[in-house]
Structure formats: structure tokens, C-alpha cells
Scaffold this motif. Structure first.
Motif, PDB file in Angstrom:
ATOM      1  N   VAL A   1     -24.878 -33.527  47.372  1.00 15.15           N
ATOM      2  CA  VAL A   1     -25.790 -32.794  46.764  1.00 15.15           C
ATOM      3  C   VAL A   1     -26.899 -34.331  46.345  1.00 15.15           C
ATOM      4  CG1 VAL A   1     -25.374 -31.988  44.648  1.00 15.15           C
ATOM      5  CG2 VAL A   1     -27.865 -31.174  45.758  1.00 15.15           C
ATOM      6  N   VAL A   2     -28.153 -34.861  46.865  1.00 13.78           N
ATOM      7  CA  VAL A   2     -28.943 -35.612  46.175  1.00 13.78           C
ATOM      8  C   VAL A   2     -30.435 -35.554  45.817  1.00 13.78           C
ATOM      9  CG1 VAL A   2     -29.945 -37.807  46.601  1.00 13.78           C
ATOM     10  CG2 VAL A   2     -28.634 -36.766  47.832  1.00 13.78           C
ATOM     11  N   GLY A   3     -30.418 -35.430  44.310  1.00 15.16           N
ATOM     12  CA  GLY A   3     -31.620 -34.842  43.927  1.00 15.16           C
ATOM     13  C   GLY A   3     -32.025 -35.695  41.985  1.00 15.16           C
ATOM     14  N   GLY A   4     -32.730 -35.679  41.878  1.00 15.24           N
ATOM     15  CA  GLY A   4     -33.366 -36.400  40.908  1.00 15.24           C
ATOM     16  C   GLY A   4     -32.765 -37.676  40.129  1.00 15.24           C
ATOM     17  N   GLY A   5     -32.193 -38.479  41.642  1.00 16.81           N
ATOM     18  CA  GLY A   5     -31.897 -39.870  40.686  1.00 16.81           C
ATOM     19  C   GLY A   5     -31.204 -39.709  40.498  1.00 16.81           C
ATOM     20  N   THR A   6     -29.701 -38.313  40.992  1.00 17.36           N
ATOM     21  CA  THR A   6     -28.359 -38.262  40.825  1.00 17.36           C
ATOM     22  C   THR A   6     -28.104 -38.075  41.957  1.00 17.36           C
ATOM     23  OG1 THR A   6     -28.357 -36.545  39.259  1.00 17.36           O
ATOM     24  CG2 THR A   6     -28.954 -38.598  37.945  1.00 17.36           C
ATOM     25  N   ALA A   7     -26.233 -38.175  41.990  1.00 17.34           N
ATOM     26  CA  ALA A   7     -26.023 -37.762  43.350  1.00 17.34           C
ATOM     27  C   ALA A   7     -24.126 -37.474  42.662  1.00 17.34           C
ATOM     28  CB  ALA A   7     -25.688 -38.362  44.400  1.00 17.34           C
TER      29      ALA A   7
ATOM     30  N   HIS B   1     -21.977 -37.348  63.165  1.00 19.11           N
ATOM     31  CA  HIS B   1     -22.781 -38.530  62.892  1.00 19.11           C
ATOM     32  C   HIS B   1     -22.158 -39.952  62.380  1.00 19.11           C
ATOM     33  CE1 HIS B   1     -25.827 -36.598  64.399  1.00 19.11           C
ATOM     34  NE2 HIS B   1     -25.957 -35.377  63.596  1.00 19.11           N
ATOM     35  N   ARG B   2     -21.611 -39.864  60.991  1.00 18.77           N
ATOM     36  CA  ARG B   2     -20.542 -40.732  60.363  1.00 18.77           C
ATOM     37  C   ARG B   2     -20.140 -41.180  61.437  1.00 18.77           C
ATOM     38  NH1 ARG B   2     -15.834 -41.577  58.428  1.00 18.77           N
ATOM     39  NH2 ARG B   2     -16.188 -43.401  56.210  1.00 18.77           N
ATOM     40  N   THR B   3     -19.151 -40.607  62.570  1.00 17.90           N
ATOM     41  CA  THR B   3     -18.119 -41.236  63.096  1.00 17.90           C
ATOM     42  C   THR B   3     -19.236 -42.014  64.298  1.00 17.90           C
ATOM     43  OG1 THR B   3     -16.755 -39.636  62.719  1.00 17.90           O
ATOM     44  CG2 THR B   3     -15.994 -40.645  65.301  1.00 17.90           C
ATOM     45  N   ARG B   4     -19.954 -41.444  64.793  1.00 20.46           N
ATOM     46  CA  ARG B   4     -20.777 -41.645  65.962  1.00 20.46           C
ATOM     47  C   ARG B   4     -21.459 -43.370  65.913  1.00 20.46           C
ATOM     48  NH1 ARG B   4     -22.938 -37.803  68.844  1.00 20.46           N
ATOM     49  NH2 ARG B   4     -24.459 -37.675  67.620  1.00 20.46           N
ATOM     50  N   ARG B   5     -21.985 -43.394  64.509  1.00 19.97           N
ATOM     51  CA  ARG B   5     -22.813 -44.652  63.696  1.00 19.97           C
ATOM     52  C   ARG B   5     -21.429 -46.117  63.731  1.00 19.97           C
ATOM     53  NH1 ARG B   5     -25.047 -42.328  59.865  1.00 19.97           N
ATOM     54  NH2 ARG B   5     -23.233 -42.620  58.379  1.00 19.97           N
ATOM     55  N   LEU B   6     -20.041 -45.134  62.756  1.00 20.34           N
ATOM     56  CA  LEU B   6     -19.014 -46.504  63.156  1.00 20.34           C
ATOM     57  C   LEU B   6     -18.603 -46.677  64.815  1.00 20.34           C
ATOM     58  CD1 LEU B   6     -16.722 -44.676  60.212  1.00 20.34           C
ATOM     59  CD2 LEU B   6     -18.393 -46.961  59.856  1.00 20.34           C
ATOM     60  N   GLU B   7     -18.669 -46.131  65.190  1.00 25.70           N
ATOM     61  CA  GLU B   7     -18.367 -46.619  66.734  1.00 25.70           C
ATOM     62  C   GLU B   7     -19.274 -47.310  67.526  1.00 25.70           C
ATOM     63  OE1 GLU B   7     -17.624 -42.616  68.840  1.00 25.70           O
ATOM     64  OE2 GLU B   7     -15.446 -42.711  67.680  1.00 25.70           O
TER      65      GLU B   7
ATOM     66  N   TYR C   1     -34.172 -32.725  49.281  1.00 31.74           N
ATOM     67  CA  TYR C   1     -33.117 -31.322  50.219  1.00 31.74           C
ATOM     68  C   TYR C   1     -32.664 -32.034  51.228  1.00 31.74           C
ATOM     69  CZ  TYR C   1     -34.593 -27.767  46.538  1.00 31.74           C
ATOM     70  OH  TYR C   1     -34.357 -26.954  45.395  1.00 31.74           O
ATOM     71  N   HIS C   2     -33.986 -33.003  51.800  1.00 33.52           N
ATOM     72  CA  HIS C   2     -33.736 -33.750  53.127  1.00 33.52           C
ATOM     73  C   HIS C   2     -32.241 -34.453  52.978  1.00 33.52           C
ATOM     74  CE1 HIS C   2     -34.029 -34.811  56.841  1.00 33.52           C
ATOM     75  NE2 HIS C   2     -34.341 -36.179  56.961  1.00 33.52           N
ATOM     76  N   LEU C   3     -32.692 -35.728  51.981  1.00 37.04           N
ATOM     77  CA  LEU C   3     -31.595 -36.606  51.864  1.00 37.04           C
ATOM     78  C   LEU C   3     -30.093 -35.703  51.670  1.00 37.04           C
ATOM     79  CD1 LEU C   3     -32.618 -39.683  49.614  1.00 37.04           C
ATOM     80  CD2 LEU C   3     -32.662 -39.417  52.507  1.00 37.04           C
ATOM     81  N   THR C   4     -30.104 -34.714  51.311  1.00 39.71           N
ATOM     82  CA  THR C   4     -28.994 -33.725  50.860  1.00 39.71           C
ATOM     83  C   THR C   4     -28.072 -33.467  52.370  1.00 39.71           C
ATOM     84  OG1 THR C   4     -29.207 -33.151  48.997  1.00 39.71           O
ATOM     85  CG2 THR C   4     -27.992 -32.010  50.053  1.00 39.71           C
ATOM     86  N   HIS C   5     -29.210 -32.544  53.350  1.00 36.55           N
ATOM     87  CA  HIS C   5     -29.266 -32.570  54.038  1.00 36.55           C
ATOM     88  C   HIS C   5     -28.328 -33.451  55.298  1.00 36.55           C
ATOM     89  CE1 HIS C   5     -30.180 -31.229  58.223  1.00 36.55           C
ATOM     90  NE2 HIS C   5     -30.329 -32.464  59.097  1.00 36.55           N
ATOM     91  N   HIS C   6     -28.710 -34.376  55.515  1.00 30.72           N
ATOM     92  CA  HIS C   6     -27.458 -35.539  55.704  1.00 30.72           C
ATOM     93  C   HIS C   6     -26.416 -35.773  55.306  1.00 30.72           C
ATOM     94  CE1 HIS C   6     -31.033 -38.090  59.019  1.00 30.72           C
ATOM     95  NE2 HIS C   6     -32.077 -37.324  58.098  1.00 30.72           N
ATOM     96  N   LYS C   7     -26.222 -35.802  53.868  1.00 32.83           N
ATOM     97  CA  LYS C   7     -25.616 -36.435  53.335  1.00 32.83           C
ATOM     98  C   LYS C   7     -24.390 -34.986  53.745  1.00 32.83           C
ATOM     99  CE  LYS C   7     -26.108 -40.101  51.475  1.00 32.83           C
ATOM    100  NZ  LYS C   7     -26.070 -41.538  52.247  1.00 32.83           N
ATOM    101  N   SER C   8     -24.927 -33.714  54.013  1.00 32.96           N
ATOM    102  CA  SER C   8     -23.818 -32.550  53.298  1.00 32.96           C
ATOM    103  C   SER C   8     -24.658 -31.643  55.057  1.00 32.96           C
ATOM    104  CB  SER C   8     -24.568 -31.319  52.233  1.00 32.96           C
ATOM    105  OG  SER C   8     -24.070 -32.628  50.871  1.00 32.96           O
TER     106      SER C   8
ATOM    107  N   GLY D   1     -24.678 -23.484  51.298  1.00 34.73           N
ATOM    108  CA  GLY D   1     -25.422 -23.963  50.296  1.00 34.73           C
ATOM    109  C   GLY D   1     -25.775 -24.895  49.492  1.00 34.73           C
ATOM    110  N   LEU D   2     -25.709 -25.806  50.290  1.00 28.10           N
ATOM    111  CA  LEU D   2     -26.053 -26.896  50.267  1.00 28.10           C
ATOM    112  C   LEU D   2     -26.948 -27.721  50.938  1.00 28.10           C
ATOM    113  CD1 LEU D   2     -22.757 -29.457  48.948  1.00 28.10           C
ATOM    114  CD2 LEU D   2     -24.902 -28.480  47.490  1.00 28.10           C
ATOM    115  N   ASP D   3     -26.820 -27.620  52.827  1.00 20.61           N
ATOM    116  CA  ASP D   3     -27.735 -27.575  53.496  1.00 20.61           C
ATOM    117  C   ASP D   3     -28.254 -26.791  53.532  1.00 20.61           C
ATOM    118  OD1 ASP D   3     -29.222 -28.924  55.779  1.00 20.61           O
ATOM    119  OD2 ASP D   3     -27.183 -28.849  57.030  1.00 20.61           O
ATOM    120  N   THR D   4     -29.780 -26.971  52.804  1.00 22.80           N
ATOM    121  CA  THR D   4     -31.652 -26.236  53.351  1.00 22.80           C
ATOM    122  C   THR D   4     -32.182 -26.011  54.830  1.00 22.80           C
ATOM    123  OG1 THR D   4     -32.817 -26.979  51.964  1.00 22.80           O
ATOM    124  CG2 THR D   4     -32.157 -25.883  50.436  1.00 22.80           C
ATOM    125  N   ASP D   5     -31.619 -26.884  55.624  1.00 19.97           N
ATOM    126  CA  ASP D   5     -31.719 -26.345  56.611  1.00 19.97           C
ATOM    127  C   ASP D   5     -31.116 -24.905  57.029  1.00 19.97           C
ATOM    128  OD1 ASP D   5     -34.037 -27.731  58.911  1.00 19.97           O
ATOM    129  OD2 ASP D   5     -31.438 -27.461  59.867  1.00 19.97           O
TER     130      ASP D   5
END
Length: 388
Positions: free
Chosen positions: A375-381, A57-63, A165-172, A177-181
């Protein structure tokens, strides 16, 4: 074998027998090795689909931004969201009031919960999904508080936990071990059958609720505490504080609506349709060393998007998480050359049916990465750990 027989044609019969028997043993040995190799390959390829490639997704977003720089103007909050959420919350509270004297184990109660309740609460699930990307208001705090309001008819506090958890799904995306989906190893082993997959589809709402606590836990914040306090107060008010308008049945209606929304319901098909790989993956593509890209996000362009904040446009959403639901179709139209050839689903109901009964599709049909993201959570990354 033919050349061996030719070699021993002029030899003695004893030599001939020895030659033939030796070749038979060799042939059997080859067969045994081939069978062992085949078993190893079958075992390997029944595992998840591992890859070393970057998430697409990052690659396609830039394109897309390079080809259509005007696409960035589509980003930003959608004012309509708050009115839709307010309407659905009101509808669910009204139905909870009207069903207060209807027996729980009656056809009317379950039919209304399935048709109206589950559809409404699925809508609220996905409203919270929208709000988690700060797409209802400009203020992050306003979005956090409004998500707690949207959570009320769901009857179980979850909006504050869902966001990190959802923002981590996007970032990872796909990072083990990180994407809980992603399904856990336990799910992949014990639910890899028709009955197992049917069980998963029926009770998947519980898997999505419990899986994050098994994979990793995020720190508790004041938003989580407020979410729990407001939700429990609302539930208690329904049961005990307004006897003329609500009772236990009212709360049971909301809980049943949430369960059915994440069960064998047409709109629940999006949970599976979004990232389970339905395309045929060849052994060559499965070998991570070849670094071949594998489709791992799938869109759906059918009518159920009307009830689900266009979550079916999932490639589009992952490419541009800052674009709200009302403008995702515009993104697809603007950058149609990037989306026209991507594999997609035509029916969420068929997605569930095929997931259960097709032996080629199941819990292991997910693309996994060993490391990357954060991982994104608790206001920190923090940096992502390397998966075992």
C-alpha cells in the motif's frame, strides 16, 4: 442399471423387486449428490476469480526490456500535458460562465454538460491520472500542485487522495483489501443483476469516491489539506465572489459534468473495460490450484483515446507506468509481438452495454489475489495485509 437387472433375472420376483427398488434408490441418491455438487460449484464460480499467480505486468515488463532495451528511453515527463490541461480547464471555466443564466433543468444545459462538460472532466480525471505518475513535470512537488489545478473544474477535491490509491492499484493489482478498483463484496452481492449493474454504471462515480474509505484509509497530509482548501475557495468564488461572471448555475454545471463523466457516458466505459474480465473463463482456469494465468487487464485502441490521454492502452500503461500518454502507441508498436495477441475491446460503449445485459459479465468478473503487493500513501509504503 442394465448389469443389475441381468444379475436378478433368475431370482424370485420378490428379490427382483428389491433389487430394482434398491437400484432406484441408489440412482436417486447419486442424482441428489450430483445436484448438491452442482449447486456448490455454481455458488463457488459465481464468486470473484481468485488466483495464486503473480500479476502479469511486471513479468511482461521485464521480458519487453530484455527484448527491446531501448524501450526505457520512452519514459519521462511529457511537456504537452500541461498545455492540454490548461486548455481544458479554461474551456470548462468559459462554459461555466456562458451557462450561468441557462436554467439547470433545460435540454441545453444538460446537453452541453453531457457532450462537452463530461468529456472535458473525464479528460481532467485522466490528466490527474497521468500527473499522479509524475508525467507532467520532473519535480514531484510540481506534479502535486499541478494536479490540484487540474482538479478545479471537477468541483470536488480528490487529486491528492487519488494518487496514493492509484499507485497502490499498480503495486497491488487485484489484491483484496488493497486494490480499491475492485468491487467490494457488498457490491458483488447486491448489484449482481441487470438493474443492479445499470445502477452501478449510472452512479459509478460515487462508488469510486466512497469505496476507498470503506476498504482502507490513507493518512491526511498537507497536500490533501491544500487540495481541499484550494478547491473550496474556487467553488466559493464561482458562487459568491464574481456575480457578474458566475453564479450557482456555474458550479452546478461543473458538478453535473463530473457526474456525467462517471455515468452512462462513452468515455466512462474505460472504468469497466480496463480490468473486468470479458473473456470466457473455464472451471479449470477458475481453480486457483491450477495456477493458470487469466487475462485481467484489457486495452482499447479506438478513437476515444484522443480525449482520454490514451488510457485505453491499459496493458501498455500497467507494463510501463513511467511512459506518458503520447508515447504509449510507440511502446505498442515497438513491442507489438507482446500485445498483438492480448484480448482487447473495440468499443467502450459496447463494454457498458454488455456489462449491464450480459449475464456472463458482471461485478464478480474481476481477478483477485489474497495477498501481495504493498500500500502506498502518505509518503510511506508498507507491506500489504493478507486478505480474509
Amino acid at each position: 442399471m442394465a448389469s443389475a437387472l441381468t444379475t436378478v433375472t433368475n431370482a424370485s420376483s420378490k428379490r427382483k423387486d428389491t433389487g430394482i427398488n434398491g437400484n432406484l434408490k441408489e440412482s436417486r441418491g447419486r442424482a441428489a449428490v450430483t445436484a448438491a455438487e452442482r449447486d456448490t460449484i455454481e455458488t463457488k464460480y459465481r464468486d470473484f476469480i481468485w488466483t495464486y499467480t503473480e500479476e502479469p505486468h511486471r513479468t511482461r515488463r521485464l521480458e519487453i526490456i530484455k527484448a527491446h532495451p531501448e524501450v526505457t528511453k520512452l519514459c519521462g515527463p511529457e511537456p504537452l500535458t500541461k498545455y492540454v490541461v490548461a486548455g481544458v480547464v479554461t474551456l470548462q471555466i468559459l462554459l461555466a460562465h456562458l451557462l450561468r443564466n441557462t436554467p439547470f433543468w433545460s435540454f441545453k444545459f444538460w446537453a452541453i454538460a453531457y457532450v462537452f462538460g463530461a468529456t472535458s472532466n473525464q479528460n481532467l480525471f485522466l490528466a490527474i491520472h497521468e500527473i499522479s505518475h509524475n508525467l507532467a513535470f520532473k519535480s514531484p512537488l510540481a506534479n502535486r500542485l499541478f494536479a490540484i489545478f487540474a482538479n478545479l473544474p471537477i468541483a470536488v477535491p480528490y487529486s491528492a487522495s487519488f494518487r496514493p490509491y492509484h499507485l497502490t492499484h499498480h503495486k497491488s493489482l487485484g489484491v483484496d483489501g488493497l486494490d480499491t478498483d475492485l468491487p467490494t463484496k457488498f457490491e458483488a452481492i447486491f448489484l449482481d443483476s441487470i438493474l443492479g449493474k445499470a445502477f452501478f454504471c449510472t452512479f459509478q462515480i460515487f462508488f469510486y469516491a466512497l469505496r476507498p474509505m470503506i476498504v482502507y484509509r490513507i493518512p491526511m497530509t498537507w497536500v490533501h489539506a491544500l487540495n481541499v482548501a484550494v478547491q473550496l475557495s474556487f467553488d466559493y468564488a464561482l458562487v459568491a465572489l464574481l456575480p457578474g461572471y458566475f453564479n450557482v448555475n456555474s458550479l452546478l454545471y461543473l458538478l453535473l459534468s463530473s457526474f456525467l463523466a462517471g455515468s452512462l457516458h462513452p468515455t466512462a466505459g474505460h472504468f469497466i473495460a480496463e480490468h473486468y474480465v470479458y473473456e470466457k473463463v473455464t472451471p479449470t482456469a477458475r481453480d486457483p490450484a491450477n495456477r493458470l494465468p487469466i487475462p485481467e487487464t484489457f486495452s482499447y485502441y479506438g478513437p476515444l483515446n484522443f480525449f482520454t490521454y490514451n488510457v485505453g492502452l491499459h496493458n501498455e500503461h500497467h507494463d510501463f507506468p513511467a511512459i506518458p500518454w503520447t508515447r504509449l502507441p510507440k511502446l505498442n508498436e515497438l513491442a507489438k509481438e507482446f500485445y498483438a495477441d492480448l484480448p482487447h475491446h473495440r468499443s467502450w460503449t459496447y463494454v457498458i452495454w454488455r456489462f449491464i445485459f450480459d449475464e456472463e459479465v458482471g461485478m464478480r468478473c474481476r481477478v483477485k489475489r489474497q495477498q501481495g503487493g504493498r500500500v502506498v500513501g502518505g509518503g510511506t509504503a508498507t507491506s500489504a495485509k493478507v486478505a480474509e
